[in-house]
Enzyme design. Structure first.
Site, short mmCIF file in Angstrom:
data_model
loop_
_atom_site.label_atom_id
_atom_site.label_comp_id
_atom_site.label_asym_id
_atom_site.label_seq_id
_atom_site.Cartn_x
_atom_site.Cartn_y
_atom_site.Cartn_z
N ARG A 191 0.82 -1.21 0.00
CA ARG A 191 0.00 0.00 0.00
C ARG A 191 0.85 1.27 0.00
O ARG A 191 0.44 2.29 -0.55
CB ARG A 191 -0.94 0.00 1.21
CG ARG A 191 -2.13 -0.92 1.01
CD ARG A 191 -3.02 -0.95 2.22
NE ARG A 191 -4.32 -1.52 1.92
CZ ARG A 191 -5.29 -1.70 2.80
NH1 ARG A 191 -5.10 -1.36 4.06
NH2 ARG A 191 -6.44 -2.20 2.44
N GLY A 246 -6.14 -6.69 2.27
CA GLY A 246 -4.80 -6.73 2.86
C GLY A 246 -4.30 -8.15 3.06
O GLY A 246 -3.15 -8.47 2.74
N GLY A 258 -12.55 -4.28 1.54
CA GLY A 258 -13.94 -3.84 1.63
C GLY A 258 -14.26 -2.82 0.55
O GLY A 258 -15.34 -2.85 -0.06
C1 3PG Z 1 -8.68 -1.95 5.18
O1 3PG Z 1 -7.57 -2.41 5.43
O2 3PG Z 1 -9.64 -2.68 4.88
C2 3PG Z 1 -8.84 -0.47 5.15
O3 3PG Z 1 -7.67 0.15 5.55
C3 3PG Z 1 -10.01 -0.03 5.98
O4 3PG Z 1 -9.86 -0.40 7.32
P1 3PG Z 1 -11.15 -0.58 8.24
O5 3PG Z 1 -11.85 -1.82 7.74
O6 3PG Z 1 -10.63 -0.73 9.65
O7 3PG Z 1 -12.00 0.64 8.08
MG MG Z 2 -11.10 -4.00 6.10
#
Ligand code: 3PG
Ligand code: MG
Length: 393
Positions: free
Chosen positions: A36, A350, A374
């Protein structure tokens, strides 16, 4: 969707507040996967070359509005320093006197990194005053945080109401790569979902019931569905409070003609480790002391057959505890199969990115590997994402 991009902005001599998604995996204070960060470099380098100074902000993890030492941005700033080959100054908050002073000293070509925005509860509340405060540090707002565009938070959405706002190159690239799927999805269309948690993916599964031909489930997510069918899952990870939702989803899928396919067997063990004894058990045979930690071999073959026939595949989330050798096979072989199938392959999240790295599989083997998990799924669901909406003209 027509994005305003940094190519449209006059940035020379300006202070640019840039929201990135540096929510990266850390271990013992080190960044384990810098994808990222690397993916944000073209935007940062362009801004610096164009004579701007930049203020970088991101969240890291889910600290719930409090300072959590392990989620400070210092290791991330060090990594950015190394990759950009520029001295990155890091401050210990994202608002307040220390930030004001550092901002006032910024000169063209300087990079300042703010502390984790989620150390303030106002971030997730999308608090107006907090967003205004962040905005007050800069002349222009740029977002390149594709992984977080599905969140309407102060640093991803609120701040854009106070400054001219533009998309960076990563957001532009992601939206361009994923947009064709919003129009015409060549079928069979298969969604492969894994990962530990069901909560963030439940809405996604519901939305895809009307789009996908088949939804293949693995990981902790599958365990919850297996438990919802009334099977004993032993000591496996699952979410008890989501059993009803899982049942509801299975019923809905049946009605709409989408097949939800659960593993019929699992690689199980009594404990988690690199050298533990395992067995490949049918779902009907899981005993009280067992943990389901990967999909079984027969299910793996079934999944493989379906993926080989598909024309469009979206994959998010490992199907097992791939970090541990005895439970890596399902995720590894599915990743290998997806790297070779004829259909178009869209990967995100991720954990999925980390799994590819772990197995040494190159991202260029797939149609698109997204930095968003997401965010990618919600975009492809057809949702209007708040962090993108503010960047449109
Ligand atoms: C992720 O890694 O999915 C994004 O950085 C968003 O993180 P979050 O799901 O904690 O909002
Ligand atoms: Mg997430």
């Amino acid at each position: 969707m027509k994005l305003k991009t940094i190519k449209d902005a006059e940035v020379k001599g300006k202070k640019v507040l840039i929201r990135v998604d540096y929510n990266v995996p850390l271990q013992n204070g080190e960044v384990m996967d810098d994808t990222r960060i690397v993916e944000s470099l073209p935007t940062l380098q362009y801004l610096l070359k164009s004579g701007a100074s930049i203020i970088v902000m991101s969240h890291l993890g889910r600290p719930k509005g409090e300072v959590v030492d392990d989620l400070k941005m210092d290791p991330v700033a060090a990594k950015l320093n190394e990759l950009l080959k520029i001295d990155v100054k890091k401050v210990d908050s994202c608002i307040g006197p220390e930030v004001e002073e550092a901002v006032s000293e910024l000169k063209a070509g300087d990079v300042l990194m703010l502390e984790n925005t989620r150390f303030h509860k106002e971030e997730k509340e999308n608090n107006k005053d907090f967003a205004k405060k962040l905005a007050s540090y800069a002349d222009i707002y740029v977002s390149d945080a594709f992984g977080t565009v599905h969140r309407a938070h102060a640093s991803t959405e609120g701040v854009a109401h106070h400054l001219d706002s533009y998309a960076g190159f990563l957001i532009e690239k992601e939206v361009e790569a994923l947009s064709p799927l919003l129009e015409d999805v060549p079928k069979p269309f298969v969604l492969l979902l894994g990962g530990a948690k069901i909560d963030t993916k439940i809405g996604v599964i519901k939305a895809y019931i009307n789009k996908a031909d088949k939804i293949l489930l693995g990981g902790g997510l599958a365990n919850t569905f297996v438990a919802a069918q009334g099977f004993d899952v032993g000591q496996s990870l699952y979410e008890e409070d989501k059993l009803d939702v899982a049942r509801e989803i299975m019923l809905e899928a049946e009605k709409s003609g989408c097949e939800i396919i659960l593993p019929g067997g699992f690689i199980v063990a009594d404990e988690i480790g690199d050298n533990v004894l395992t067995a490949d058990m049918e779902v009907t045979g899981i005993e009280a002391n067992m943990k389901m930690l990967d999909i079984g071999v027969r299910s793996l073959n079934k999944f493989a057959g379906i993926l080989e026939e598909a024309k469009t595949i979206i994959w998010n989330g490992p199907v097992g505890l791939y970090e541990k050798k005895p439970f890596e096979r399902g995720t590894r072989e599915l990743a290998e199969i997806l790297s070779e199938v004829k259909g178009k392959t869209y990967l995100g999240g991720g954990d999925t990115l980390s799994a590819l790295k772990h197995f040494g599989i190159k991202p260029d083997k797939f149609t698109h590997v997204s930095t968003g998990g997401g965010a990618m799924l919600e975009l492809l669901e057809g949702k209007k994402l708040p962090g993108l909406k503010v960047l449109t003209s």
